[in-house]
Write a protein that holds these residues in place. Structure first.
Motif, short mmCIF file in Angstrom:
data_model
loop_
_atom_site.label_atom_id
_atom_site.label_comp_id
_atom_site.label_asym_id
_atom_site.label_seq_id
_atom_site.Cartn_x
_atom_site.Cartn_y
_atom_site.Cartn_z
N THR A 1 -28.38 83.26 27.99
CA THR A 1 -29.83 83.41 27.80
C THR A 1 -30.15 84.77 27.19
OG1 THR A 1 -30.29 81.95 29.66
CG2 THR A 1 -32.06 83.41 28.97
N VAL B 1 -24.57 75.43 25.35
CA VAL B 1 -24.22 74.61 26.51
C VAL B 1 -25.40 73.70 26.82
CG1 VAL B 1 -22.60 76.25 27.51
CG2 VAL B 1 -24.99 76.36 28.17
N GLU B 2 -25.13 72.58 27.45
CA GLU B 2 -26.19 71.67 27.84
C GLU B 2 -26.67 72.06 29.22
OE1 GLU B 2 -24.72 67.71 27.66
OE2 GLU B 2 -23.93 67.98 25.64
N VAL B 3 -27.88 72.58 29.30
CA VAL B 3 -28.43 72.99 30.58
C VAL B 3 -29.43 71.93 31.02
CG1 VAL B 3 -29.73 74.77 31.80
CG2 VAL B 3 -28.13 75.42 30.00
N ALA B 4 -29.18 71.38 32.20
CA ALA B 4 -30.09 70.38 32.74
C ALA B 4 -31.39 71.06 33.17
CB ALA B 4 -29.46 69.67 33.94
N SER B 5 -32.49 70.44 32.82
CA SER B 5 -33.80 71.01 33.16
C SER B 5 -34.16 70.73 34.59
CB SER B 5 -34.88 70.45 32.25
OG SER B 5 -34.60 70.80 30.92
N ARG C 1 -19.22 74.04 35.72
CA ARG C 1 -19.93 72.76 35.72
C ARG C 1 -19.00 71.64 36.19
NH1 ARG C 1 -20.51 71.33 30.19
NH2 ARG C 1 -18.43 70.59 30.60
N HIS D 1 -28.25 77.50 23.76
CA HIS D 1 -28.10 76.21 23.10
C HIS D 1 -26.63 75.78 22.99
CE1 HIS D 1 -27.56 79.15 19.89
NE2 HIS D 1 -26.82 78.24 19.30
N TYR E 1 -18.91 78.51 31.86
CA TYR E 1 -19.94 77.51 32.16
C TYR E 1 -19.31 76.13 32.31
CZ TYR E 1 -24.08 74.61 31.76
OH TYR E 1 -25.06 73.68 32.00
#
Length: 98
Positions: free
Chosen positions: A86, A94-98, A51, A92, A47
């Motif tokens: 998921t 990783v920082e997943v942008a909404s 990214r 949690h 990830y």
């Protein structure tokens, strides 16, 4: 029944906590004792790499086949990593942008 408050790992005779620096004690107290499976660890690393690759390509003009392949591979890798995390309930990490 008596209760016992846990404050961290017990002292070892060969390295008592009193000989540790305050930074070492803080790092020890805050250290995570959660072990991740290799699959989850790979997904987190993948990830991050995908990214970063997407961030590098963001400002570029994708006008060659190698750049297009790099872009699609990064997008696919990111999506696969998110799917794995998921499914494992570990998104949690990783920082997943909404």
């Amino acid at each position: 029944m008596a209760t016992q408050q846990l404050t961290g790992a017990p002292e070892r005779a060969d390295h008592p906590a009193s000989e540790m620096s305050s930074a070492d004690r803080l790092a020890h107290d805050l250290a995570s004792h959660v072990r991740l499976s290799p699959e989850i660890h790979r997904a987190v690393v993948r990830y991050g790499i995908c990214r970063d690759t997407l961030a590098e390509l963001e400002g570029q003009r994708i006008n060659t086949v190698p750049l297009f392949n790099e872009l699609t591979n990064a997008q696919r890798g990111l999506a696969e990593a998110v799917d794995i995390l998921t499914a494992a309930g570990m998104l949690h990490l990783v920082e997943v942008a909404s």
